[in-house]
Scaffold this motif. Structure first.
Motif, PDB file in Angstrom:
ATOM      1  N   GLU A 155       0.913  -1.259   0.057  1.00  0.00           N
ATOM      2  CA  GLU A 155      -0.103   0.057  -0.060  1.00  0.00           C
ATOM      3  C   GLU A 155       0.884   1.318   0.160  1.00  0.00           C
ATOM      4  O   GLU A 155       1.054   1.855   1.110  1.00  0.00           O
ATOM      5  N   GLY A 156       1.465   1.985  -1.074  1.00  0.00           N
ATOM      6  CA  GLY A 156       2.236   2.777  -1.315  1.00  0.00           C
ATOM      7  C   GLY A 156       1.444   4.027  -1.516  1.00  0.00           C
ATOM      8  O   GLY A 156       0.252   4.001  -2.150  1.00  0.00           O
ATOM      9  N   VAL A 157       1.851   5.275  -0.841  1.00  0.00           N
ATOM     10  CA  VAL A 157       0.998   6.402  -0.566  1.00  0.00           C
ATOM     11  C   VAL A 157       2.078   7.553  -0.903  1.00  0.00           C
ATOM     12  O   VAL A 157       3.014   7.598  -0.179  1.00  0.00           O
ATOM     13  N   ILE A 158       1.579   8.544  -1.433  1.00  0.00           N
ATOM     14  CA  ILE A 158       2.270   9.810  -1.738  1.00  0.00           C
ATOM     15  C   ILE A 158       1.229  11.113  -1.133  1.00  0.00           C
ATOM     16  O   ILE A 158       0.135  10.979  -1.658  1.00  0.00           O
ATOM     17  N   ILE A 159       1.584  11.761  -0.323  1.00  0.00           N
ATOM     18  CA  ILE A 159       1.009  12.825   0.269  1.00  0.00           C
ATOM     19  C   ILE A 159       1.625  14.276  -0.053  1.00  0.00           C
ATOM     20  O   ILE A 159       2.772  14.313   0.117  1.00  0.00           O
ATOM     21  N   ASN A 160       0.701  15.148  -0.764  1.00  0.00           N
ATOM     22  CA  ASN A 160       1.523  16.321  -1.060  1.00  0.00           C
ATOM     23  C   ASN A 160       0.727  17.531  -0.383  1.00  0.00           C
ATOM     24  O   ASN A 160      -0.557  17.541  -0.645  1.00  0.00           O
ATOM     25  N   THR A 161       1.280  18.356   0.567  1.00  0.00           N
ATOM     26  CA  THR A 161       0.602  19.300   0.967  1.00  0.00           C
ATOM     27  C   THR A 161       0.812  20.679   0.105  1.00  0.00           C
ATOM     28  O   THR A 161       1.718  21.095  -0.364  1.00  0.00           O
ATOM     29  N   THR A 162      -0.273  21.093  -0.195  1.00  0.00           N
ATOM     30  CA  THR A 162      -0.718  22.166  -1.255  1.00  0.00           C
ATOM     31  C   THR A 162      -1.339  23.308  -0.507  1.00  0.00           C
ATOM     32  O   THR A 162      -0.830  23.628   0.699  1.00  0.00           O
ATOM     33  N   SER A 163      -2.058  24.065  -0.735  1.00  0.00           N
ATOM     34  CA  SER A 163      -2.632  25.205  -0.170  1.00  0.00           C
ATOM     35  C   SER A 163      -3.855  25.747  -0.708  1.00  0.00           C
ATOM     36  O   SER A 163      -4.382  25.562  -1.939  1.00  0.00           O
ATOM     37  N   ILE A 164      -4.808  26.233   0.420  1.00  0.00           N
ATOM     38  CA  ILE A 164      -6.185  27.013  -0.251  1.00  0.00           C
ATOM     39  C   ILE A 164      -5.715  28.007  -1.109  1.00  0.00           C
ATOM     40  O   ILE A 164      -6.653  28.578  -1.977  1.00  0.00           O
ATOM     41  N   LEU A 165      -4.503  28.570  -1.041  1.00  0.00           N
ATOM     42  CA  LEU A 165      -4.114  29.457  -1.866  1.00  0.00           C
ATOM     43  C   LEU A 165      -3.987  29.179  -3.284  1.00  0.00           C
ATOM     44  O   LEU A 165      -3.761  30.185  -4.260  1.00  0.00           O
ATOM     45  N   SER A 166      -4.131  28.044  -3.531  1.00  0.00           N
ATOM     46  CA  SER A 166      -3.849  27.349  -4.917  1.00  0.00           C
ATOM     47  C   SER A 166      -5.307  27.563  -5.658  1.00  0.00           C
ATOM     48  O   SER A 166      -5.378  27.577  -6.978  1.00  0.00           O
ATOM     49  N   TYR A 167      -6.412  27.980  -4.948  1.00  0.00           N
ATOM     50  CA  TYR A 167      -7.572  28.140  -5.505  1.00  0.00           C
ATOM     51  C   TYR A 167      -7.973  29.664  -5.393  1.00  0.00           C
ATOM     52  O   TYR A 167      -8.600  30.128  -6.421  1.00  0.00           O
ATOM     53  N   VAL A 168      -7.564  30.276  -4.178  1.00  0.00           N
ATOM     54  CA  VAL A 168      -7.776  31.775  -4.092  1.00  0.00           C
ATOM     55  C   VAL A 168      -6.439  32.354  -3.876  1.00  0.00           C
ATOM     56  O   VAL A 168      -5.984  32.456  -2.976  1.00  0.00           O
ATOM     57  N   PRO A 169      -5.770  32.677  -4.859  1.00  0.00           N
ATOM     58  CA  PRO A 169      -4.334  33.194  -4.598  1.00  0.00           C
ATOM     59  C   PRO A 169      -4.384  34.595  -3.673  1.00  0.00           C
ATOM     60  O   PRO A 169      -5.094  35.059  -3.685  1.00  0.00           O
ATOM     61  N   SER A 170      -3.236  34.466  -2.908  1.00  0.00           N
ATOM     62  CA  SER A 170      -3.228  35.847  -2.242  1.00  0.00           C
ATOM     63  C   SER A 170      -2.243  36.750  -2.938  1.00  0.00           C
ATOM     64  O   SER A 170      -1.164  36.637  -3.403  1.00  0.00           O
ATOM     65  N   LEU A 171      -2.792  37.898  -2.899  1.00  0.00           N
ATOM     66  CA  LEU A 171      -2.183  39.228  -3.426  1.00  0.00           C
ATOM     67  C   LEU A 171      -0.902  39.690  -2.698  1.00  0.00           C
ATOM     68  O   LEU A 171       0.222  39.916  -3.560  1.00  0.00           O
ATOM     69  N   LEU A 172      -0.910  39.134  -1.534  1.00  0.00           N
ATOM     70  CA  LEU A 172       0.474  39.421  -0.953  1.00  0.00           C
ATOM     71  C   LEU A 172       1.477  38.264  -0.839  1.00  0.00           C
ATOM     72  O   LEU A 172       2.604  38.476  -0.605  1.00  0.00           O
ATOM     73  N   GLU A 173       0.977  37.195  -1.476  1.00  0.00           N
ATOM     74  CA  GLU A 173       1.880  35.970  -1.552  1.00  0.00           C
ATOM     75  C   GLU A 173       1.680  35.378  -2.942  1.00  0.00           C
ATOM     76  O   GLU A 173       1.535  34.148  -3.196  1.00  0.00           O
ATOM     77  N   ALA A 174       1.986  36.120  -3.751  1.00  0.00           N
ATOM     78  CA  ALA A 174       1.636  35.853  -5.463  1.00  0.00           C
ATOM     79  C   ALA A 174       2.349  34.628  -5.663  1.00  0.00           C
ATOM     80  O   ALA A 174       1.868  33.592  -6.244  1.00  0.00           O
ATOM     81  N   THR A 175       3.772  34.762  -5.341  1.00  0.00           N
ATOM     82  CA  THR A 175       4.725  33.543  -5.941  1.00  0.00           C
ATOM     83  C   THR A 175       4.497  32.301  -5.130  1.00  0.00           C
ATOM     84  O   THR A 175       4.483  31.165  -5.763  1.00  0.00           O
ATOM     85  N   TYR A 176       4.399  32.397  -3.913  1.00  0.00           N
ATOM     86  CA  TYR A 176       4.062  31.245  -2.981  1.00  0.00           C
ATOM     87  C   TYR A 176       2.691  30.697  -3.493  1.00  0.00           C
ATOM     88  O   TYR A 176       2.507  29.438  -3.803  1.00  0.00           O
ATOM     89  N   SER A 177       1.598  31.430  -3.692  1.00  0.00           N
ATOM     90  CA  SER A 177       0.500  30.887  -4.260  1.00  0.00           C
ATOM     91  C   SER A 177       0.510  30.051  -5.813  1.00  0.00           C
ATOM     92  O   SER A 177      -0.116  29.076  -5.825  1.00  0.00           O
ATOM     93  N   ALA A 178       1.377  30.778  -6.505  1.00  0.00           N
ATOM     94  CA  ALA A 178       1.764  30.175  -7.929  1.00  0.00           C
ATOM     95  C   ALA A 178       2.434  28.834  -7.634  1.00  0.00           C
ATOM     96  O   ALA A 178       2.245  27.745  -8.337  1.00  0.00           O
ATOM     97  N   SER A 179       3.559  28.796  -6.638  1.00  0.00           N
ATOM     98  CA  SER A 179       4.181  27.307  -6.557  1.00  0.00           C
ATOM     99  C   SER A 179       3.291  26.505  -5.987  1.00  0.00           C
ATOM    100  O   SER A 179       3.116  25.110  -6.534  1.00  0.00           O
ATOM    101  N   LYS A 180       1.996  26.712  -5.094  1.00  0.00           N
ATOM    102  CA  LYS A 180       1.270  25.807  -4.709  1.00  0.00           C
ATOM    103  C   LYS A 180       0.224  25.186  -5.884  1.00  0.00           C
ATOM    104  O   LYS A 180      -0.358  24.012  -5.506  1.00  0.00           O
TER     105      LYS A 180
END
Length: 203
Positions: free
Chosen positions: A132-157
């Motif tokens: 039972e192999g598993v991969i978990i990736n932590t993304t962010s709610i900012l991948s759906y609603v990007p932050s104007l103050l964290e634009a490049t972080y949002s883009a990476s997520k």
């Protein structure tokens, strides 16, 4: 999935969400390996939870990733790869030309996105060999609603979120047993969110 007895590798596991996850996995009866770039934090985590296996490693550095893979092989392999390592750089005005802004964006992409691909490529064959192999990736709610103050972080997520969905489908097409999960945590009270005034969840 029965987690007791499984071996889990958590990147960025020395603090915040990663350390809380490590604690909960240990309580279930799993074997937990955590990585991080800060040896002091790793030592503190080990002191708090002696059963942890700690490895100093930076997901953005190819040599570190290769050494981590070899270390995991020596330990006996893993069943779950939890890609939790992430960085966010203080905002710089996007409308003003600034070389530091570019450097920060590269740094975020190297850790938050490319580092995940690097580790997945290294560990996928190992995970495929497990029952039972598993991969978990932590993304962010900012991948759906990007932050104007964290634009490049949002883009990476956002990049990571799309990659995660595509990887899941690709593995389904080739009938791989490896399961892919995307974790979208709320705003959590960690070092990375210390400057935010939003309501935060504690770890």
């Amino acid at each position: 999935m029965e987690l007791k007895g499984k071996t889990i590798l958590i990147t960025g596991g020395a603090s915040g969400i990663g350390l809380e996850a490590a604690k909960q996995f240990l309580e279930i009866g799993a074997k937990v390996i955590i990585t991080g770039r800060n040896q002091v934090k790793l030592d503190a985590a080990k002191k708090q939870f002696p059963a942890l296996i700690t490895v100093k490693s930076d997901v953005s550095v190819a040599e570190d990733a290769a050494l981590l893979f070899n270390k995991v092989l020596e330990i006996g392999g893993i069943d779950i790869l939890y890609n939790n390592a992430g960085v966010g750089v203080p905002a710089i005005n996007l409308g003003v030309p600034n070389e530091k802004h570019f450097e920060n964006a590269v740094y975020e992409m190297e850790v938050n996105y490319l580092g995940v691909i690097r580790l997945n490529n290294l560990f996928l064959e190992m995970l495929t060999s497990r029952k039972e192999g598993v991969i978990i990736n932590t993304t962010s709610i900012l991948s759906y609603v990007p932050s104007l103050l964290e634009a490049t972080y949002s883009a990476s997520k956002t990049a990571l979120a799309f990659y995660t969905k595509s990887l899941r489908e690709h593995l389904r097409i080739i009938n791989s047993k490896v399961k892919i999960f995307e974790l979208l945590p709320p705003v959590v009270d960690t070092e990375m969110t210390v400057s935010r005034t939003d309501k935060k969840m504690t770890t």
